[in-house]
Design an enzyme around this catalytic site. Structure first.
Site, PDB file in Angstrom:
ATOM      1  N   GLU A 168       0.791  -1.248   0.000  1.00  0.00           N
ATOM      2  CA  GLU A 168       0.000   0.000   0.000  1.00  0.00           C
ATOM      3  C   GLU A 168       0.821   1.296   0.000  1.00  0.00           C
ATOM      4  O   GLU A 168       0.574   2.177   0.813  1.00  0.00           O
ATOM      5  CB  GLU A 168      -0.953   0.004   1.207  1.00  0.00           C
ATOM      6  CG  GLU A 168      -1.896  -1.191   1.238  1.00  0.00           C
ATOM      7  CD  GLU A 168      -2.831  -1.189   2.460  1.00  0.00           C
ATOM      8  OE1 GLU A 168      -2.674  -0.321   3.324  1.00  0.00           O
ATOM      9  OE2 GLU A 168      -3.704  -2.074   2.521  1.00  0.00           O
ATOM     10  N   ASN A 216       1.973  -5.609  -2.970  1.00  0.00           N
ATOM     11  CA  ASN A 216       0.584  -5.875  -2.598  1.00  0.00           C
ATOM     12  C   ASN A 216      -0.182  -4.572  -2.360  1.00  0.00           C
ATOM     13  O   ASN A 216       0.310  -3.668  -1.679  1.00  0.00           O
ATOM     14  CB  ASN A 216       0.611  -6.699  -1.293  1.00  0.00           C
ATOM     15  CG  ASN A 216      -0.724  -7.311  -0.913  1.00  0.00           C
ATOM     16  OD1 ASN A 216      -1.345  -7.979  -1.740  1.00  0.00           O
ATOM     17  ND2 ASN A 216      -1.163  -7.094   0.309  1.00  0.00           N
ATOM     18  N   HIS A 255     -10.417  -6.342  -1.781  1.00  0.00           N
ATOM     19  CA  HIS A 255     -11.435  -5.958  -0.790  1.00  0.00           C
ATOM     20  C   HIS A 255     -12.557  -5.243  -1.539  1.00  0.00           C
ATOM     21  O   HIS A 255     -12.382  -4.111  -2.011  1.00  0.00           O
ATOM     22  CB  HIS A 255     -10.845  -5.011   0.257  1.00  0.00           C
ATOM     23  CG  HIS A 255      -9.793  -5.638   1.109  1.00  0.00           C
ATOM     24  ND1 HIS A 255     -10.069  -6.674   1.980  1.00  0.00           N
ATOM     25  CD2 HIS A 255      -8.465  -5.389   1.243  1.00  0.00           C
ATOM     26  CE1 HIS A 255      -8.950  -7.029   2.607  1.00  0.00           C
ATOM     27  NE2 HIS A 255      -7.966  -6.275   2.176  1.00  0.00           N
ATOM     28  N   GLU A 285      -6.300 -10.860  -0.463  1.00  0.00           N
ATOM     29  CA  GLU A 285      -7.089 -10.515   0.732  1.00  0.00           C
ATOM     30  C   GLU A 285      -8.578 -10.409   0.390  1.00  0.00           C
ATOM     31  O   GLU A 285      -9.263  -9.463   0.798  1.00  0.00           O
ATOM     32  CB  GLU A 285      -6.602  -9.184   1.324  1.00  0.00           C
ATOM     33  CG  GLU A 285      -5.116  -9.155   1.620  1.00  0.00           C
ATOM     34  CD  GLU A 285      -4.641  -7.859   2.300  1.00  0.00           C
ATOM     35  OE1 GLU A 285      -5.474  -7.078   2.799  1.00  0.00           O
ATOM     36  OE2 GLU A 285      -3.411  -7.647   2.340  1.00  0.00           O
ATOM     37  N   ASP A 287     -12.373 -10.230   0.212  1.00  0.00           N
ATOM     38  CA  ASP A 287     -13.616 -10.221   0.990  1.00  0.00           C
ATOM     39  C   ASP A 287     -14.588  -9.270   0.292  1.00  0.00           C
ATOM     40  O   ASP A 287     -14.172  -8.405  -0.471  1.00  0.00           O
ATOM     41  CB  ASP A 287     -13.423  -9.896   2.482  1.00  0.00           C
ATOM     42  CG  ASP A 287     -12.636  -8.622   2.784  1.00  0.00           C
ATOM     43  OD1 ASP A 287     -12.521  -7.750   1.900  1.00  0.00           O
ATOM     44  OD2 ASP A 287     -12.143  -8.481   3.922  1.00  0.00           O
TER      45      ASP A 287
HETATM   46  C1  XIL Z   1      -5.901  -5.931   8.954  1.00  0.00           C
HETATM   47  C2  XIL Z   1      -6.233  -7.069   9.892  1.00  0.00           C
HETATM   48  O1  XIL Z   1      -7.216  -7.883   9.283  1.00  0.00           O
HETATM   49  C3  XIL Z   1      -6.723  -6.558  11.221  1.00  0.00           C
HETATM   50  O2  XIL Z   1      -6.876  -7.635  12.155  1.00  0.00           O
HETATM   51  C4  XIL Z   1      -5.728  -5.539  11.784  1.00  0.00           C
HETATM   52  O3  XIL Z   1      -6.266  -4.975  12.979  1.00  0.00           O
HETATM   53  C5  XIL Z   1      -5.458  -4.444  10.768  1.00  0.00           C
HETATM   54  O4  XIL Z   1      -5.004  -5.027   9.552  1.00  0.00           O
HETATM   55  N1  XIL Z   1      -4.799  -4.503   4.154  1.00  0.00           N
HETATM   56  C6  XIL Z   1      -3.791  -5.323   4.616  1.00  0.00           C
HETATM   57  C7  XIL Z   1      -3.997  -6.128   5.829  1.00  0.00           C
HETATM   58  O5  XIL Z   1      -2.769  -5.449   3.930  1.00  0.00           O
HETATM   59  O6  XIL Z   1      -2.811  -6.333   6.549  1.00  0.00           O
HETATM   60  C8  XIL Z   1      -5.044  -5.540   6.735  1.00  0.00           C
HETATM   61  O7  XIL Z   1      -5.288  -6.446   7.792  1.00  0.00           O
HETATM   62  C9  XIL Z   1      -6.298  -5.225   5.966  1.00  0.00           C
HETATM   63  C10 XIL Z   1      -6.029  -4.239   4.865  1.00  0.00           C
END
Ligand code: XIL
Length: 388
Positions: A168, A216, A255, A285, A287
């Site tokens: 990021e 990522n 996401h 990731e 969802d």
């Molecule tokens: C999130 C986790 O799911 C949480 O438990 C934590 O409190 C904060 O981070 N992008 C990412 C992940 O790369 O590492 C993040 O994970 C969600 C967004």
């Protein structure tokens, strides 16, 4: 057409197996037609299907642990490998939770995605405080980052399949982009300059030359409607490759939120464009969140969301299945009860494959169908553990 024909062959094979051998025997051989787990089906396409794992629940929550073991062939530590988890006190490493996950993965034939080495979030307090009060200079910060990357990658050498080396650092539509698209206000870019990106990949490669090194990020396949962030990452990474920087792939976080819709064609085209640069891609990731009644039950407030959620999940998976460079598809958590969504996006939830009671949702069976339709189309190459 190809997908259909192959699936018909597999279906016929499965029927024959069921007629001739008792199910228990068929299962005993593992990886055969009777294995309808996500990991079993995905393996037939040479794809790994993964989940983020909450270290606190692994082992202690039995049904949770069984799902992680049975359904997934790749695991990512949701938090346990982040800098504030592994070095909460300066100079004192705590690898316990991450080591336990790696051991679990080895016992269950799973690959490990290492997450994440350079990110502006979840860095230890001693480091941010030191930088803020000037007791850590930028030169020292660079040395600390170098040491962190080297020590962590070395600790897990040979055990991590893919590392999210940097996370990021490109600007979103609501942030200030530099001319090269990096986020001008990113902690690392601000203190160490854009060259740190190439360095961090070189440091990781030195520590474990066989691990796949990924960049990522989210909204890098047009999710924000502009495709500007995709273009910035694409141009930057193309340039890194030209300079010989050891970057192997792109992690598209995935996401999604049903309120924004999803341009699946754009997504697939962008994944393919990264692949055509000679990079591997991974969905890291996934969802799909939506508005819910409350964070305990997580029932969608709009009944149409019950259809949109599995639909968008399925589109995410299919994009990966249709891009031959896509090597893994990871959901960001096992069930709605352990998702980061309710704590991060007010009023939202319902983002994962299992509900708050750890029961599989429609999204689960939809992915299962997508995987079984494509089973046998082996275009993803070797799915081996650590190693390129
Ligand atoms: C999130 C986790 O799911 C949480 O438990 C934590 O409190 C904060 O981070 N992008 C990412 C992940 O790369 O590492 C993040 O994970 C969600 C967004």
């Amino acid at each position: 057409m190809k997908l259909r024909r192959r699936s018909a062959v597999v279906a016929a094979g499965a029927a024959a197996t069921l007629l001739l051998v008792p199910a228990a025997v068929a299962f005993a051989h593992g990886g055969d037609a009777a294995d309808s787990s996500l990991r079993g089906l995905a393996s037939k396409q040479g794809l790994r299907i993964g989940t983020a794992v909450d270290a606190a629940q692994l082992g202690s929550n039995k049904p949770y642990t069984a799902i992680v073991a049975d359904q997934f062939s790749s695991v990512t530590a949701e938090n346990a490998m982040k800098w504030d988890s592994v070095e909460p006190t300066r100079g004192v490493y705590n690898w316990k939770a991450a080591d336990d996950l790696v051991a679990f993965a080895q016992q269950h034939g799973q690959a490990v995605r290492g997450h994440t080495l350079m990110w502006h979030n979840q860095i230890p307090g001693w480091l941010t405080t030191g930088v803020a009060n000037g007791s850590i200079t930028d030169t020292q910060l660079r040395d600390l980052l170098h040491k962190h990357v080297t020590d962590e990658v070395t600790h897990f050498k040979g055990k991590v399949w893919q590392w999210d080396v940097a996370n990021e650092v490109f600007a979103n539509s609501w942030e200030t982009p530099r001319a090269d698209g990096l986020n001008a206000d990113d902690f690392w870019i601000q203190h160490l300059g854009p060259g740190v990106l190439a360095d961090v990949f070189r440091w990781a490669h030195q520590a474990d030359p066989k691990a796949l090194l990924m960049y990522n990020d989210f909204n890098i396949t047009g999710e924000d409607g502009t495709n500007a962030k995709f273009q910035a990452v694409y141009d930057f990474v193309k340039n890194l490759r030209k300079q010989g920087v050891p970057i192997d792939g792109i992690g598209e976080q995935g996401h999604l939120d049903t309120q924004f819709g999803f341009d699946a064609q754009r997504y697939q085209a962008d994944l393919q464009a990264f692949g055509d640069l000679g990079l591997k891609v991974a969905v890291t990731e996934a969802d799909v969140r939506t508005f819910v009644d409350n964070s305990t039950d997580q029932v969608p407030t709009d009944s149409l969301a019950e259809f949109a959620q599995p639909y968008e999940f399925s589109e995410l998976l299919k994009g990966c299945q249709l891009v031959s460079q896509c090597i893994s598809f990871t959901a960001w958590g096992v069930y709605d009860g352990d998702s980061w969504i309710p704590g991060t996006f007010a009023g939202e939830g319902f983002g994962l494959l299992y509900d708050v009671h750890l029961q599989p949702k429609t999204a689960y069976s939809t992915l299962q169908q997508d995987l079984s339709v494509a089973a046998g189309t082996r275009h993803h190459g070797p799915v081996g553990g650590a190693g390129k």
